[in-house]
Design an enzyme around this catalytic site. Structure first.
Site, PDB file in Angstrom:
ATOM      1  CG  MET A 128      40.151  38.250  42.233  1.00 41.46           C
ATOM      2  SD  MET A 128      39.937  36.614  42.723  1.00 41.46           S
ATOM      3  CE  MET A 128      38.351  36.685  43.198  1.00 41.46           C
ATOM      4  CG  HIS A 144      36.315  46.146  40.371  1.00 32.60           C
ATOM      5  ND1 HIS A 144      35.163  45.337  39.852  1.00 32.60           N
ATOM      6  CD2 HIS A 144      37.088  45.403  41.329  1.00 32.60           C
ATOM      7  CE1 HIS A 144      35.389  44.399  40.719  1.00 32.60           C
ATOM      8  NE2 HIS A 144      36.445  44.257  41.321  1.00 32.60           N
ATOM      9  N   GLY A 150      39.175  47.936  47.916  1.00 31.91           N
ATOM     10  CA  GLY A 150      37.725  48.390  48.536  1.00 31.91           C
ATOM     11  C   GLY A 150      37.499  48.170  49.819  1.00 31.91           C
TER      12      GLY A 150
END
Ligand code: PAF
Length: 279
Positions: free
Chosen positions: A30, A37, A146
């Protein structure tokens, strides 16, 4: 690296890659990318010929009183991080491009109704729907998620199995700040005082992890120890601390592997999640 905003354009790019026999990795995000990330992108770059990072604040996974409007966004910083990490495309569509007049959602029962699903009853339908769409648009060989969002990872694996997506799901370890706080785009909401207070979550979970590694077999004892540590922090309010089987997310009485101890805690108004998994 290209920033692509249109589905048809991305499809054409991927089609061309596939025609040339190249493998494709997808990292759904997002945006407001951080080291967590980056670890997913690094892994994707190392395992695939081409990598797409989707960067889309998905409105359908936010509840009515959640932080959709204030969720942090910075596409230029995201593009710089992706470029440096070696991704090939950032897919950054508008909500209108993704949903138009869509009437279809992807719903899952049971494992979406526990843990975060109790207070976020529509969240995982939003996640399953957008991730299915991304899978259909990008048709990746592998997709990277994740383990901080441990329930999400479990839900995605189940969805891939239930709906026969031909995609390998790769779960990647939690990335933490030097002092233990799990990296999250929502950490940016924390004041300096709250940022310090938030450490009670990883501290509590560490105590629990130590107990399990030391041979503790009672799930209730582990939960109590984690909760006690978090409760020592006046700015913290526990949403849940639970100990579940990491296959079906059912609560455990006696600890058995694979085991997930997951916590959701409000620090002021910010809801943070963290966990440990013993495989
Ligand atoms: O984990 C996230 O950031 C989101 O839930 C995801 C998987 C990108 C879907 O919007």
């Amino acid at each position: 690296m290209r920033i692509i905003k249109k589905i048809d354009e991305l499809r054409a790019v991927v089609k061309d890659w596939k025609k040339n026999g190249l493998s494709v990795g997808l990292v759904p995000t997002m945006g407001y990318l951080h080291e967590g990330h980056k670890s997913l992108i690094d892994r994707a770059v190392s395992e695939n010929d081409r990598v797409v990072v989707s960067d889309f604040v998905n409105p359908t996974q936010f509840g009515p009183n959640e932080d959709l409007e204030t969720y942090p966004r910075d596409i230029n910083a995201d593009a710089a991080l992706c470029e440096a990490a070696g991704a090939d495309v950032i897919f950054n569509p508008e909500a209108e491009e993704m949903y138009r007049d869509a009437l279809t959602t992807v719903n899952m029962t049971k494992i979406t109704e526990v843990l975060c699903g109790k207070t976020r009853p529509t969240h995982f339908a939003g996640v399953c729907t957008v991730v299915s769409k991304l899978f259909n648009i990008v048709t990746p060989d592998r997709a990277y998620f994740g383990q901080k969002d441990a329930q999400q990872l479990c839900v995605i694996r189940k969805m891939v199995s239930d709906l026969n997506f031909d995609i390998e799901i790769v779960g990647c370890p939690i990335v933490r700040e030097a002092d233990g706080l799990a990296k999250s785009s929502r950490n940016t909401y924390l004041s300096r005082e709250e940022r310090q207070a938030a450490l009670c979550i990883s501290r509590g979970l560490n105590i629990g992890k130590g107990m399990v590694e030391g041979g503790e077999e009672s799930a209730a004892a582990v939960i109590e120890a984690v909760e006690n540590e978090i409760r020592r922090e006046p700015l913290a309010r526990i949403d849940y601390v639970e100990a579940v089987d990491y296959n079906d997310l059912k609560p455990l009485v006696k600890i058995q592997k694979p085991f997930l101890c997951a916590a959701a805690v409000y620090i002021g108004k910010t809801r943070l999640i963290d966990n440990f998994i013993v495989e």
